[in-house]
Scaffold this motif. Sequence first.
Motif, PDB file in Angstrom:
ATOM      1  N   LEU A  57       0.632  -0.851   0.045  1.00 40.70           N
ATOM      2  CA  LEU A  57       0.047  -0.034   0.040  1.00 40.70           C
ATOM      3  C   LEU A  57       0.747   1.087   0.243  1.00 40.70           C
ATOM      4  O   LEU A  57       1.770   1.615   0.966  1.00 40.70           O
ATOM      5  CB  LEU A  57      -0.533  -0.244   1.343  1.00 40.70           C
ATOM      6  CG  LEU A  57      -1.983   1.050   0.788  1.00 40.70           C
ATOM      7  CD1 LEU A  57      -3.215   1.544   0.098  1.00 40.70           C
ATOM      8  CD2 LEU A  57      -2.351   1.317   3.018  1.00 40.70           C
ATOM      9  N   THR A  89      -8.763   2.806   5.636  1.00 38.30           N
ATOM     10  CA  THR A  89      -7.580   2.509   5.650  1.00 38.30           C
ATOM     11  C   THR A  89      -8.010   1.089   4.278  1.00 38.30           C
ATOM     12  O   THR A  89      -8.518   0.387   4.751  1.00 38.30           O
ATOM     13  CB  THR A  89      -7.659   1.142   7.357  1.00 38.30           C
ATOM     14  OG1 THR A  89      -8.411   0.866   7.712  1.00 38.30           O
ATOM     15  CG2 THR A  89      -6.661   2.936   7.875  1.00 38.30           C
ATOM     16  N   ALA A  90      -6.648   0.359   4.015  1.00 41.82           N
ATOM     17  CA  ALA A  90      -7.012  -0.424   2.712  1.00 41.82           C
ATOM     18  C   ALA A  90      -6.015  -1.797   3.655  1.00 41.82           C
ATOM     19  O   ALA A  90      -5.281  -1.729   4.397  1.00 41.82           O
ATOM     20  CB  ALA A  90      -6.706   0.106   1.555  1.00 41.82           C
ATOM     21  N   CYS A  91      -6.439  -2.805   2.519  1.00 42.24           N
ATOM     22  CA  CYS A  91      -5.691  -3.761   2.589  1.00 42.24           C
ATOM     23  C   CYS A  91      -4.109  -3.452   2.713  1.00 42.24           C
ATOM     24  O   CYS A  91      -3.171  -2.552   1.237  1.00 42.24           O
ATOM     25  CB  CYS A  91      -5.508  -4.999   1.328  1.00 42.24           C
ATOM     26  SG  CYS A  91      -6.948  -4.958   0.938  1.00 42.24           S
ATOM     27  N   GLN A  92      -3.031  -3.674   3.019  1.00 41.49           N
ATOM     28  CA  GLN A  92      -1.870  -3.135   3.396  1.00 41.49           C
ATOM     29  C   GLN A  92      -0.633  -4.250   2.167  1.00 41.49           C
ATOM     30  O   GLN A  92      -0.121  -3.580   1.514  1.00 41.49           O
ATOM     31  CB  GLN A  92      -0.899  -3.588   4.188  1.00 41.49           C
ATOM     32  CG  GLN A  92       0.118  -2.205   4.771  1.00 41.49           C
ATOM     33  CD  GLN A  92       0.386  -2.063   6.228  1.00 41.49           C
ATOM     34  OE1 GLN A  92      -0.531  -1.175   6.745  1.00 41.49           O
ATOM     35  NE2 GLN A  92       1.326  -2.386   7.537  1.00 41.49           N
ATOM     36  N   PHE A  98       0.321  -1.155  11.393  1.00 45.69           N
ATOM     37  CA  PHE A  98      -0.040   0.030  10.134  1.00 45.69           C
ATOM     38  C   PHE A  98       1.521   0.679   9.690  1.00 45.69           C
ATOM     39  O   PHE A  98       1.240   0.583   9.929  1.00 45.69           O
ATOM     40  CB  PHE A  98      -1.204   0.742  10.409  1.00 45.69           C
ATOM     41  CG  PHE A  98      -2.543   0.278   9.556  1.00 45.69           C
ATOM     42  CD1 PHE A  98      -2.935  -0.966  10.158  1.00 45.69           C
ATOM     43  CD2 PHE A  98      -3.532   0.853  10.188  1.00 45.69           C
ATOM     44  CE1 PHE A  98      -4.152  -1.401   9.463  1.00 45.69           C
ATOM     45  CE2 PHE A  98      -4.895   0.348  10.155  1.00 45.69           C
ATOM     46  CZ  PHE A  98      -5.013  -1.075   9.377  1.00 45.69           C
ATOM     47  N   ASN A  99       1.398   0.819   7.902  1.00 49.08           N
ATOM     48  CA  ASN A  99       2.084   1.456   7.000  1.00 49.08           C
ATOM     49  C   ASN A  99       2.117   2.855   7.690  1.00 49.08           C
ATOM     50  O   ASN A  99       0.598   2.725   8.052  1.00 49.08           O
ATOM     51  CB  ASN A  99       2.480   1.059   5.996  1.00 49.08           C
ATOM     52  CG  ASN A  99       1.899   1.622   4.936  1.00 49.08           C
ATOM     53  OD1 ASN A  99       0.916   1.378   5.237  1.00 49.08           O
ATOM     54  ND2 ASN A  99       2.218   0.566   3.667  1.00 49.08           N
ATOM     55  N   SER A 114       0.766   4.963   5.399  1.00 43.33           N
ATOM     56  CA  SER A 114      -0.568   4.988   3.920  1.00 43.33           C
ATOM     57  C   SER A 114      -1.728   5.061   5.673  1.00 43.33           C
ATOM     58  O   SER A 114      -2.161   6.098   4.626  1.00 43.33           O
ATOM     59  CB  SER A 114       0.256   4.322   2.832  1.00 43.33           C
ATOM     60  OG  SER A 114       1.017   5.043   2.745  1.00 43.33           O
ATOM     61  N   ASN A 115      -1.690   3.497   5.425  1.00 42.26           N
ATOM     62  CA  ASN A 115      -2.949   3.249   6.804  1.00 42.26           C
ATOM     63  C   ASN A 115      -3.086   4.270   7.570  1.00 42.26           C
ATOM     64  O   ASN A 115      -4.033   4.463   8.462  1.00 42.26           O
ATOM     65  CB  ASN A 115      -2.811   2.053   6.982  1.00 42.26           C
ATOM     66  CG  ASN A 115      -3.758   0.897   5.664  1.00 42.26           C
ATOM     67  OD1 ASN A 115      -4.714   1.427   5.461  1.00 42.26           O
ATOM     68  ND2 ASN A 115      -3.393  -0.066   5.794  1.00 42.26           N
ATOM     69  N   SER A 159      -4.784   7.334   7.428  1.00 35.69           N
ATOM     70  CA  SER A 159      -5.521   7.593   7.021  1.00 35.69           C
ATOM     71  C   SER A 159      -7.033   7.000   8.489  1.00 35.69           C
ATOM     72  O   SER A 159      -7.799   7.633   8.912  1.00 35.69           O
ATOM     73  CB  SER A 159      -6.211   6.388   6.016  1.00 35.69           C
ATOM     74  OG  SER A 159      -7.947   6.107   6.621  1.00 35.69           O
TER      75      SER A 159
END
Lengths: 188, 188
Positions: free
Chosen positions: A90, A97-100, B44-45, B47-48, B51
């Motif tokens: 991602l 938030t989305a699939c990493q 999470f990274n 990017s997530n 969000s």
Amino acid sequence: MASDHALNPTSQSLTQDPVAAEPIDPSSAKREILHNLLQEAASFNLSNTSSLLYHAYTSLPHSSPSHHVNWAGFYTLDPTSPHTSPSLILGPFQGRTACQTIAFNRGVCGTAAAKKRTVRVHDVHEFPGHIACDERSRSEIVVPILRHWKVVAIIDIDCAEVGGFDEVDEEYLGRLSNLLSKSCDWAS
Amino acid sequence: MASDHALNPTSQSLTQDPVAAEPIDPSSAKREILHNLLQEAASFNLSNTSSLLYHAYTSLPHSSPSHHVNWAGFYTLDPTSPHTSPSLILGPFQGRTACQTIAFNRGVCGTAAAKKRTVRVHDVHEFPGHIACDERSRSEIVVPILRHWKVVAIIDIDCAEVGGFDEVDEEYLGRLSNLLSKSCDWAS
């Protein structure tokens, strides 16, 4: 980018014809907005471009299904994934938030990456193996970004309405892909 | 993260006391939401996490000035910038397009990076040298992320209201900074 104008005659009438009284054609509005996006994206990195994309789509007239875009951003090639089993990680985006990570071949993103071609899905519920990161998403378009014939990233846009994307999106997002392939620094 | 509960007793009463009838204290609501964010951000990274941050703040009660957060994200150390004149490059975020590079010492972000400390600005119009990426922003908090005593990134959050951030934000964003310092892969 001067040649864009020749490819985009409808956008001229939108802004230059003071007597045009009929409602704005959503397709013409989209062309104008995506044309402007290409101009701006030339000096932007992926983080800023994800914002440009999201706000371009959500600024479209409500009559355009694309107005209901709920996620716009990027996945990049995971440099730590095996060459024989590549995956996407991602990148910058706007939305929930989305699939990493996504393996090549998995879902709409993985299919576009594996096949090195744009995948446009009218209704994600009818796409075998669709990954539901956000249950509000009903349609999707994914455009791979290639550098030296290798997938380095994908552009991924989701819409909360069925049929959110058409051939105009394919055309302009394809041009954005070509632009980003050249303007961004990609790990070799 | 079990110790978070000991630090956050107010969040327990919000969810566990069925007879609590008084209005939700915005400060308690913020503690609960930021506490939950820390749990999720662990896997999470950036990017997530951008969000998570944006949607955590905008989900706060309208009575909280922090509800009006209009930009949340990261700048990372630009690895191509000279050691003697380091700069930040725009990373993942949620919001309108922003300054793509910021020199250390410039504006709120550059000050936090140069001084290696959190900078909380009650009214950005009163901060000397403030960089106006989005004119709607009225207050800001910037928290550096340090790895081996070196700034590798900053957390940057803007609010469309004056006084959008307080000591609760400093506490939880400081803990987020520590978490991300350890959980993310940073170029050495």
